[in-house]
Design a protein around this motif. Structure first.
Motif, short mmCIF file in Angstrom:
data_model
loop_
_atom_site.label_atom_id
_atom_site.label_comp_id
_atom_site.label_asym_id
_atom_site.label_seq_id
_atom_site.Cartn_x
_atom_site.Cartn_y
_atom_site.Cartn_z
N UNK A 3 0.85 -1.19 0.00
CA UNK A 3 0.00 0.00 0.00
C UNK A 3 0.88 1.24 0.00
N UNK A 4 0.71 2.10 -1.00
CA UNK A 4 1.44 3.36 -1.05
C UNK A 4 0.55 4.47 -0.51
N UNK A 5 1.11 5.30 0.37
CA UNK A 5 0.38 6.45 0.88
C UNK A 5 1.13 7.70 0.45
N UNK A 6 0.53 8.44 -0.47
CA UNK A 6 1.15 9.67 -0.96
C UNK A 6 0.64 10.84 -0.13
N UNK A 7 1.58 11.69 0.32
CA UNK A 7 1.21 12.76 1.23
C UNK A 7 1.17 12.25 2.65
N UNK A 8 2.10 11.38 2.98
CA UNK A 8 2.08 10.67 4.26
C UNK A 8 2.68 11.46 5.41
N UNK A 9 3.17 12.67 5.16
CA UNK A 9 3.82 13.44 6.23
C UNK A 9 2.83 14.19 7.11
N UNK A 42 -2.24 -1.07 -3.80
CA UNK A 42 -3.21 -0.04 -3.42
C UNK A 42 -2.49 1.29 -3.31
N UNK A 43 -3.11 2.34 -3.82
CA UNK A 43 -2.54 3.69 -3.71
C UNK A 43 -3.56 4.58 -3.02
N UNK A 44 -3.12 5.22 -1.95
CA UNK A 44 -3.96 6.16 -1.21
C UNK A 44 -3.38 7.56 -1.41
N UNK A 45 -4.18 8.46 -1.96
CA UNK A 45 -3.69 9.81 -2.24
C UNK A 45 -4.18 10.82 -1.22
N UNK A 46 -3.24 11.36 -0.45
CA UNK A 46 -3.51 12.42 0.52
C UNK A 46 -2.85 13.73 0.13
N UNK A 47 -2.21 13.74 -1.04
CA UNK A 47 -1.50 14.94 -1.48
C UNK A 47 -2.49 16.07 -1.72
N UNK A 81 0.38 -1.73 -11.83
CA UNK A 81 -0.40 -2.96 -11.65
C UNK A 81 -1.38 -2.83 -10.49
N UNK A 82 -1.37 -1.71 -9.79
CA UNK A 82 -2.27 -1.49 -8.66
C UNK A 82 -3.72 -1.57 -9.13
N UNK A 83 -4.59 -2.10 -8.26
CA UNK A 83 -5.99 -2.29 -8.64
C UNK A 83 -6.95 -1.37 -7.89
N UNK A 84 -6.44 -0.61 -6.92
CA UNK A 84 -7.32 0.26 -6.13
C UNK A 84 -6.66 1.60 -5.89
N UNK A 85 -7.37 2.66 -6.24
CA UNK A 85 -6.92 4.03 -6.00
C UNK A 85 -7.91 4.69 -5.07
N UNK A 86 -7.46 5.09 -3.88
CA UNK A 86 -8.31 5.76 -2.90
C UNK A 86 -7.87 7.21 -2.83
N UNK A 87 -8.75 8.09 -3.26
CA UNK A 87 -8.45 9.53 -3.23
C UNK A 87 -9.20 10.17 -2.07
#
Length: 299
Positions: A3-9, A42-47, A81-87
């Protein structure tokens, strides 16, 4: 599962990393940040850029942070190849100040601030993108998220009461939806674990119960053991002070007053029904108590 969390700071990102064992924080400031997408599931975007209470940010600042960067991130998701993008969007994309009826996902969007408008533009862009087979897009709209590590407007109320300053807005009655970080993280984990049960689209998340500002004050008094009286100053006087705060460096201004005293309700029925959730881990009061106790421990 990676799981990648972008904007994780930020506050939410740090909490999610603690709660999601297989998560990795990614900063767009790092070189080749998109290389991490190759192994992500999975990619979670918090940016993004949140409210600017000092009024220094421009429309271009918000567009760049909340729209332009999102486009770059989503395009990398499509190639991965990720199958889920959570914005992670915001209730501000729909309504920012007042609604006496619980807002659901079909509510007409009426953002006012540059922040809210940019969040809605980002949502509209995402919803217009073609999704390849096997990929999902989940847009999450929370109201104010609170918890240890973040104070926001709750911090202002806590600061007043903990110093023994009487709460001056007792003449205002309201009811608002919030979401504690514990319940927010629970929703995210459920989305990841049960993604097959969700259709791509927008989902509201919130605590099951609403809570009033006067209720918040009661919790703060209990946690801090402060016997501070409430003061019901005339509304016209408070409104006048708030207008002065629009031009003078005092803690209260018209926007903050409206957020502290108006009613803004959110329905979480759609996502609960879709995921088969009967009950959230924390009631609104329990989540609030955890947050206020964290303030008390770090003062």
């Amino acid at each position: 599962m990676k799981i990648l969390i972008l904007g994780s700071s930020g506050f939410i990102g740090k909490s999610l990393i603690k709660d999601l064992p297989d998560s990795i924080g990614v900063s767009l400031r790092s070189n080749n940040w998109n290389e991490r997408f190759k192994c992500a599931d999975v990619i979670i975007n918090l940016v993004g850029k949140a409210h600017d209470h000092k009024g220094m940010a421009t429309q271009e600042d918000y567009y760049y942070a909340n729209v332009a960067l999102l486009k770059n991130i989503f395009e990398e998701y499509i190639k991965s190849k990720a199958s889920l993008f959570i914005h992670i969007s915001s209730l501000a994309a729909v309504e920012e100040y007042e609604s006496i009826h619980p807002l659901d996902e079909n509510a007409i969007c009426y953002p006012i601030s540059l922040y809210g408008i940019s969040k809605r533009v980002a949502e509209e862009w995402l919803l217009n993108q073609a999704l390849p087979e096997g990929k999902k897009l989940i847009i999450v709209r929370p109201p104010m998220v609170h918890g240890p590590g973040d104070k926001g407007n709750l911090g202002l109320l806590y600061s007043l009461i903990s110093k023994g300053i009487p709460y001056p807005l007792a003449s205002f009655t309201n009811s608002r939806s919030f979401i504690s970080i514990g319940n927010f993280n629970f929703f995210i984990k459920q989305i990841i674990e049960k993604k097959e049960m969700l259709l791509s689209g927008i989902y509201h998340v919130a605590d099951d119960e609403s809570i009033s500002t006067n209720d918040i004050i009661t919790v703060i008094k209990t946690v801090t053991e402060k016997k501070v009286p409430n003061v019901s100053l005339p509304k016209f006087l408070i409104n006048g002070l708030a207008k002065m705060g629009d031009f003078l460096p005092i803690p209260l201004n018209t926007k903050r007053l409206k957020k502290m005293t108006s009613s803004l309700l959110v329905s979480n029925k759609k996502i609960k029904n879709a995921l088969g959730i009967q009950k959230l881990p924390f009631t609104a009061k329990e989540g609030l108590e955890i947050t206020i106790k964290s303030f008390n421990q770090t003062k």
